[in-house]
Enzyme design. Structure first.
Site, PDB file in Angstrom:
ATOM      1  N   SER A  23       0.878  -1.277  -0.077  1.00  0.00           N
ATOM      2  CA  SER A  23      -0.090   0.104   0.107  1.00  0.00           C
ATOM      3  C   SER A  23       0.788   1.194   0.037  1.00  0.00           C
ATOM      4  O   SER A  23       0.529   2.292  -0.590  1.00  0.00           O
ATOM      5  CB  SER A  23      -0.889  -0.154   1.203  1.00  0.00           C
ATOM      6  OG  SER A  23      -0.183   0.050   2.227  1.00  0.00           O
ATOM      7  N   HIS A  64       8.676   3.231   8.744  1.00  0.00           N
ATOM      8  CA  HIS A  64       8.449   2.461   9.886  1.00  0.00           C
ATOM      9  C   HIS A  64       7.139   2.812  10.682  1.00  0.00           C
ATOM     10  O   HIS A  64       7.055   4.205  10.720  1.00  0.00           O
ATOM     11  CB  HIS A  64       9.739   2.700  10.590  1.00  0.00           C
ATOM     12  CG  HIS A  64       9.687   1.864  11.683  1.00  0.00           C
ATOM     13  ND1 HIS A  64      10.165   0.246  11.684  1.00  0.00           N
ATOM     14  CD2 HIS A  64       9.512   1.971  13.175  1.00  0.00           C
ATOM     15  CE1 HIS A  64       9.991  -0.277  12.824  1.00  0.00           C
ATOM     16  NE2 HIS A  64       9.586   0.913  13.886  1.00  0.00           N
ATOM     17  N   ILE A 114      16.596  -7.326   6.475  1.00  0.00           N
ATOM     18  CA  ILE A 114      17.788  -6.425   6.600  1.00  0.00           C
ATOM     19  C   ILE A 114      18.698  -5.982   5.673  1.00  0.00           C
ATOM     20  O   ILE A 114      19.260  -7.012   5.106  1.00  0.00           O
ATOM     21  CB  ILE A 114      18.169  -6.764   7.713  1.00  0.00           C
ATOM     22  CG1 ILE A 114      16.944  -6.585   8.938  1.00  0.00           C
ATOM     23  CG2 ILE A 114      19.117  -5.778   8.521  1.00  0.00           C
ATOM     24  CD1 ILE A 114      17.511  -7.248  10.604  1.00  0.00           C
ATOM     25  N   ASN A 137      13.336   4.405   4.026  1.00  0.00           N
ATOM     26  CA  ASN A 137      12.405   3.342   4.641  1.00  0.00           C
ATOM     27  C   ASN A 137      11.291   4.119   5.557  1.00  0.00           C
ATOM     28  O   ASN A 137      11.387   5.021   5.913  1.00  0.00           O
ATOM     29  CB  ASN A 137      13.250   2.584   5.742  1.00  0.00           C
ATOM     30  CG  ASN A 137      12.582   1.417   6.319  1.00  0.00           C
ATOM     31  OD1 ASN A 137      11.684   0.784   5.743  1.00  0.00           O
ATOM     32  ND2 ASN A 137      12.466   1.407   7.623  1.00  0.00           N
ATOM     33  N   GLU A 178       0.929   7.155   6.860  1.00  0.00           N
ATOM     34  CA  GLU A 178       2.166   6.534   6.012  1.00  0.00           C
ATOM     35  C   GLU A 178       2.102   7.018   4.503  1.00  0.00           C
ATOM     36  O   GLU A 178       3.002   7.373   3.953  1.00  0.00           O
ATOM     37  CB  GLU A 178       2.470   5.135   6.388  1.00  0.00           C
ATOM     38  CG  GLU A 178       2.697   4.697   7.509  1.00  0.00           C
ATOM     39  CD  GLU A 178       2.881   3.152   7.643  1.00  0.00           C
ATOM     40  OE1 GLU A 178       3.295   2.446   6.819  1.00  0.00           O
ATOM     41  OE2 GLU A 178       2.602   2.463   8.770  1.00  0.00           O
ATOM     42  N   ASP A 206      16.192   0.148  11.729  1.00  0.00           N
ATOM     43  CA  ASP A 206      15.239   1.351  12.090  1.00  0.00           C
ATOM     44  C   ASP A 206      15.850   2.488  12.571  1.00  0.00           C
ATOM     45  O   ASP A 206      15.374   3.120  13.651  1.00  0.00           O
ATOM     46  CB  ASP A 206      14.194   0.607  12.798  1.00  0.00           C
ATOM     47  CG  ASP A 206      13.270  -0.318  12.064  1.00  0.00           C
ATOM     48  OD1 ASP A 206      13.399  -0.019  10.850  1.00  0.00           O
ATOM     49  OD2 ASP A 206      12.975  -1.218  12.666  1.00  0.00           O
TER      50      ASP A 206
HETATM   51  C1  GRF Z   1       3.788  -0.634   6.730  1.00  0.00           C
HETATM   52  O1  GRF Z   1       3.110  -0.535   7.964  1.00  0.00           O
HETATM   53  C2  GRF Z   1       5.189  -0.096   6.844  1.00  0.00           C
HETATM   54  O2  GRF Z   1       5.288   0.971   7.705  1.00  0.00           O
HETATM   55  C3  GRF Z   1       6.145  -1.363   7.486  1.00  0.00           C
HETATM   56  O3  GRF Z   1       5.250  -2.352   6.838  1.00  0.00           O
HETATM   57  C4  GRF Z   1       3.983  -2.033   6.372  1.00  0.00           C
HETATM   58  C5  GRF Z   1       3.885  -2.298   4.998  1.00  0.00           C
HETATM   59  O4  GRF Z   1       2.649  -2.189   4.392  1.00  0.00           O
HETATM   60  N1  GRF Z   1       7.183  -1.156   7.126  1.00  0.00           N
HETATM   61  P1  GRF Z   1       2.468  -2.068   2.869  1.00  0.00           P
HETATM   62  O5  GRF Z   1       2.991  -3.228   2.232  1.00  0.00           O
HETATM   63  O6  GRF Z   1       3.316  -0.705   2.421  1.00  0.00           O
HETATM   64  O7  GRF Z   1       0.828  -2.133   2.736  1.00  0.00           O
END
Ligand code: GRF
Length: 218
Positions: free
Chosen positions: A15, A111, A94, A109, A176, A147
């Site tokens: 997503s 997170h 990683i 990245n 996000e 991270d």
């Molecule tokens: C997200 O919550 C991101 O922050 C974390 O993994 C999840 C990935 O979701 N690293 P998507 O695959 O982008 O829907």
């Protein structure tokens, strides 16, 4: 305008990849996604990339004896497409220090916590267990430590009564999708400078509620 050629590494639903693809549909967006690599076959992220007409590759980490050889394969693909930026979007491996060093301050990245709180996994449950009243997400430049790395953008959401990890995760995911394209745009446009481990922006963002990296007022 020359747009920054960008590779996105994924492992799952994608997503966040979708948010980047959607933003990059605008020809004025300073980055273009030219390659999506997944370490898992058949994931939704690959479909999303194909629908957007972006080249996809699957590199199954289980085919490799060690992290170095897996990363060497990834690096070869990213280099082969002449990408200057790499975005990790739900990529569950990683990266080695060698890969990170090949794109210094050019790997982002996302997170799902307000770093430096809650690096690693199960961030939403850990935020709930800690009794946090706010939670959120962070886009940061990738360093050799997990991270960690200079923060480019963050967004916070309230923790609501009765929240479960799933409900909190869904609320954070909305943010996000907002801050990842913003952070990529800033990096691609050359507006991100790193000094003493912190990101300085060349100018404040127009909407101060989105501004999370520290503007350089010097
Ligand atoms: C997200 O919550 C991101 O922050 C974390 O993994 C999840 C990935 O979701 N690293 P998507 O695959 O982008 O829907």
């Amino acid at each position: 305008m020359k747009r920054a050629r960008t590779a996105v590494l994924v492992s799952g639903s994608g997503s966040n990849l979708q948010a980047l693809l959607d933003a990059a549909r605008d020809p004025g967006f300073p980055a273009e996604v030219v390659l999506v690599i997944s370490n898992v076959a058949g994931v939704r992220a690959l479909e999303r990339a194909r629908s957007a007409g972006v080249e996809t590759r699957v590199v199954d980490h289980r085919r490799f004896d060690d992290r170095e050889s897996f990363d060497t394969e990834l690096a070869g693909l990213v280099r082969g497409r002449d990408c200057s930026i790499v975005c990790l979007a739900g990529f569950m491996r990683i990266l080695t220090a060698g890969f990170v060093a090949a794109w210094p301050d050019r790997i982002l990245n996302i997170h799902p916590s307000l770093l430096p709180l809650f690096p690693g996994l199960h961030t939403h449950q850990r935020a709930l267990d800690a009794g946090m009243t706010i939670a959120g997400c962070t886009v940061h430049l990738v360093s050799a430590d997990l991270d960690a790395g200079p923060i480019v953008a963050q967004a916070a959401v309230p923790v609501l009564p009765g929240d479960t990890a799933e409900r909190l995760a869904a609320r954070i995911l909305v943010q996000e999708h907002r801050i990842y394209p913003l952070a990529l745009a800033l990096l691609a446009a050359g507006r991100v400078r790193v000094e003493n481990g912190r990101v300085l922006l060349d100018a404040p963002l127009p909407d101060p509620n989105q501004a999370v990296a520290v503007p350089d007022r010097a």
